[in-house]
Write a protein that holds these residues in place. Structure first.
Motif, PDB file in Angstrom:
ATOM      1  N   ILE A 132       0.840  -1.198   0.000  1.00 36.95           N
ATOM      2  CA  ILE A 132       0.000   0.000   0.000  1.00 36.95           C
ATOM      3  C   ILE A 132       0.878   1.251   0.000  1.00 36.95           C
ATOM      4  O   ILE A 132       0.656   2.188  -0.781  1.00 36.95           O
ATOM      5  N   LYS A 133       1.888   1.262   0.844  1.00 42.40           N
ATOM      6  CA  LYS A 133       2.800   2.403   0.905  1.00 42.40           C
ATOM      7  C   LYS A 133       3.566   2.570  -0.411  1.00 42.40           C
ATOM      8  O   LYS A 133       3.787   3.694  -0.873  1.00 42.40           O
ATOM      9  N   LYS A 134       3.958   1.454  -1.017  1.00 42.76           N
ATOM     10  CA  LYS A 134       4.693   1.514  -2.286  1.00 42.76           C
ATOM     11  C   LYS A 134       3.829   2.130  -3.377  1.00 42.76           C
ATOM     12  O   LYS A 134       4.303   2.947  -4.179  1.00 42.76           O
ATOM     13  N   ALA A 135       2.542   1.758  -3.412  1.00 40.25           N
ATOM     14  CA  ALA A 135       1.636   2.312  -4.415  1.00 40.25           C
ATOM     15  C   ALA A 135       1.489   3.815  -4.256  1.00 40.25           C
ATOM     16  O   ALA A 135       1.526   4.569  -5.235  1.00 40.25           O
ATOM     17  N   PHE A 136       1.331   4.276  -3.029  1.00 39.78           N
ATOM     18  CA  PHE A 136       1.203   5.717  -2.802  1.00 39.78           C
ATOM     19  C   PHE A 136       2.525   6.430  -3.055  1.00 39.78           C
ATOM     20  O   PHE A 136       2.542   7.560  -3.550  1.00 39.78           O
ATOM     21  N   GLN A 137       3.638   5.777  -2.726  1.00 44.10           N
ATOM     22  CA  GLN A 137       4.938   6.396  -2.973  1.00 44.10           C
ATOM     23  C   GLN A 137       5.150   6.635  -4.464  1.00 44.10           C
ATOM     24  O   GLN A 137       5.629   7.695  -4.876  1.00 44.10           O
ATOM     25  N   THR A 138       4.761   5.674  -5.292  1.00 42.67           N
ATOM     26  CA  THR A 138       4.973   5.779  -6.734  1.00 42.67           C
ATOM     27  C   THR A 138       3.915   6.642  -7.416  1.00 42.67           C
ATOM     28  O   THR A 138       4.238   7.498  -8.239  1.00 42.67           O
ATOM     29  N   ASN A 139       2.650   6.418  -7.069  1.00 42.84           N
ATOM     30  CA  ASN A 139       1.547   7.080  -7.778  1.00 42.84           C
ATOM     31  C   ASN A 139       1.227   8.473  -7.266  1.00 42.84           C
ATOM     32  O   ASN A 139       0.632   9.270  -7.994  1.00 42.84           O
ATOM     33  N   PHE A 140       1.598   8.761  -6.032  1.00 42.54           N
ATOM     34  CA  PHE A 140       1.291  10.074  -5.453  1.00 42.54           C
ATOM     35  C   PHE A 140       2.559  10.863  -5.135  1.00 42.54           C
ATOM     36  O   PHE A 140       2.797  11.925  -5.713  1.00 42.54           O
ATOM     37  N   HIS A 141       3.383  10.349  -4.247  1.00 38.55           N
ATOM     38  CA  HIS A 141       4.585  11.100  -3.849  1.00 38.55           C
ATOM     39  C   HIS A 141       5.550  11.277  -5.021  1.00 38.55           C
ATOM     40  O   HIS A 141       6.184  12.330  -5.138  1.00 38.55           O
ATOM     41  N   GLY A 142       5.657  10.269  -5.898  1.00 37.74           N
ATOM     42  CA  GLY A 142       6.559  10.374  -7.038  1.00 37.74           C
ATOM     43  C   GLY A 142       6.244  11.555  -7.928  1.00 37.74           C
ATOM     44  O   GLY A 142       7.113  12.407  -8.175  1.00 37.74           O
ATOM     45  N   PRO A 143       5.004  11.676  -8.440  1.00 36.61           N
ATOM     46  CA  PRO A 143       4.672  12.829  -9.270  1.00 36.61           C
ATOM     47  C   PRO A 143       4.839  14.166  -8.554  1.00 36.61           C
ATOM     48  O   PRO A 143       5.302  15.135  -9.157  1.00 36.61           O
ATOM     49  N   ILE A 144       4.494  14.211  -7.276  1.00 34.83           N
ATOM     50  CA  ILE A 144       4.646  15.462  -6.528  1.00 34.83           C
ATOM     51  C   ILE A 144       6.118  15.853  -6.457  1.00 34.83           C
ATOM     52  O   ILE A 144       6.477  17.036  -6.624  1.00 34.83           O
ATOM     53  N   ASN A 145       6.992  14.880  -6.239  1.00 32.16           N
ATOM     54  CA  ASN A 145       8.423  15.185  -6.160  1.00 32.16           C
ATOM     55  C   ASN A 145       8.992  15.597  -7.516  1.00 32.16           C
ATOM     56  O   ASN A 145       9.911  16.425  -7.584  1.00 32.16           O
ATOM     57  N   VAL A 146       8.467  15.033  -8.605  1.00 35.54           N
ATOM     58  CA  VAL A 146       8.887  15.473  -9.934  1.00 35.54           C
ATOM     59  C   VAL A 146       8.479  16.936 -10.141  1.00 35.54           C
ATOM     60  O   VAL A 146       9.260  17.754 -10.645  1.00 35.54           O
ATOM     61  N   ILE A 147       7.258  17.261  -9.736  1.00 33.14           N
ATOM     62  CA  ILE A 147       6.784  18.648  -9.864  1.00 33.14           C
ATOM     63  C   ILE A 147       7.669  19.590  -9.055  1.00 33.14           C
ATOM     64  O   ILE A 147       8.067  20.662  -9.535  1.00 33.14           O
ATOM     65  N   LYS A 148       7.987  19.220  -7.825  1.00 29.84           N
ATOM     66  CA  LYS A 148       8.851  20.055  -6.991  1.00 29.84           C
ATOM     67  C   LYS A 148      10.209  20.292  -7.649  1.00 29.84           C
ATOM     68  O   LYS A 148      10.800  21.368  -7.525  1.00 29.84           O
ATOM     69  N   ALA A 149      10.695  19.272  -8.359  1.00 30.86           N
ATOM     70  CA  ALA A 149      12.014  19.383  -8.988  1.00 30.86           C
ATOM     71  C   ALA A 149      12.015  20.322 -10.183  1.00 30.86           C
ATOM     72  O   ALA A 149      13.038  20.960 -10.476  1.00 30.86           O
TER      73      ALA A 149
END
Length: 275
Positions: free
Chosen positions: A101-118
């Protein structure tokens, strides 16, 4: 001067289709076209890509920063970012491991947000930029045995609504593009909670899993998504949300908005053969 486009998860599926479509478009009379960079966790495995693939793992901010820096080193600007990288996950929520569950949120949610921040600092400096986020029609409703996937995409949809308002002042656009089922390899790469012999969910989950896989196998051509993304990129004032899929899939969102909750729930149960 061509637009520089960065596509996460560009080695296969929808991301690959978008990248190939953009690079194969003929240049306009004024010389405008697209310079596309894709990303992959293992770009060395894809020697046949028609556009450069950079190494990026959206679960690593260092990896994201390195890929963004490489794009800027080669192109000096980033006009468009397409947050496409993601993973699927299925299973009864009760039986889905917390780590998955954490992996799914890390990839599908936190990942895109971190790309945007970058990329935001560069886009602010430029005074322009467009960030498209590939979400899912599944993010508009809680689907049985796909609840975690639905939730991760819904979280991204809502967060982008907020970020869009925060970044409009810098000349930056943000758009969510929600696909339905497309014929890609997402089913092969997603996490499936095993159908346990002693599970109280065995029959219903097993049947629903078959239906979900059939939907993907019989899904639309990813080229449809590529054409829509191109249209959105070239739109001066794009909408916040776009849906791309079959008429039934898009209409299901309308029905959820207008039908009583329990009526809509019964409709989903019948669709998946659960009642």
């Amino acid at each position: 001067m061509p637009k520089t486009v960065l596509i996460t998860g560009g080695s296969s599926g929808i991301g690959k289709a978008i990248g190939e479509y953009l690079v194969n478009l003929p240049a306009t009379p004024d010389g405008k076209g697209y310079q596309v960079f894709g990303t992959s966790r293992n770009p060395e495995n894809y020697n046949d890509s028609v556009f450069p693939l950079l190494k990026m793992d959206v679960n690593s901010t260092a990896s994201i920063d390195a890929a963004v820096a490489e794009v800027l080193n080669r192109a000096e600007k980033i006009d468009v970012v397409i947050n496409n990288a993601g993973i699927g996950i299925t299973g009864p929520i009760e039986e889905t491991p917390e780590a998955e569950i954490k992996k799914a949120f890390q990839t599908n949610f936190h990942g895109p947000i971190n790309v945007i921040k970058a990329v935001l600092p560069q886009m602010r400096k430029q005074g322009f930029g467009h960030i498209l986020n590939i979400t899912s029609i599944a993010g508009y409703m809680g689907l049985p045995y796909r609840g975690i996937y639905s939730a991760s995409k819904a979280a991204l949809e809502i967060t982008i609504e907020a970020m869009r308002m925060e970044t409009l002042q810098f000349g930056i656009k943000m758009t969510n593009v929600a696909p339905g089922d497309f014929a890609t390899n997402i089913a092969a790469g997603r996490y499936h909670a095993p159908v346990l012999e002693d599970s109280p969910y065995k029959k219903d989950y097993g049947n629903t899993l078959k239906i979900m896989n059939e939907h993907v196998d019989n899904g639309g051509n990813p080229l449809e998504m590529a054409k829509m993304v191109h249209k959105i990129i070239e739109t001066a004032n794009p909408r916040i949300h776009y849906k791309v899929g079959s008429s039934l899939q898009k209409f299901s969102i309308v029905l959820k908005r207008v039908l009583p909750d329990r009526v809509y729930e019964r409709m989903l149960l019948r669709h998946y053969g659960l009642k």
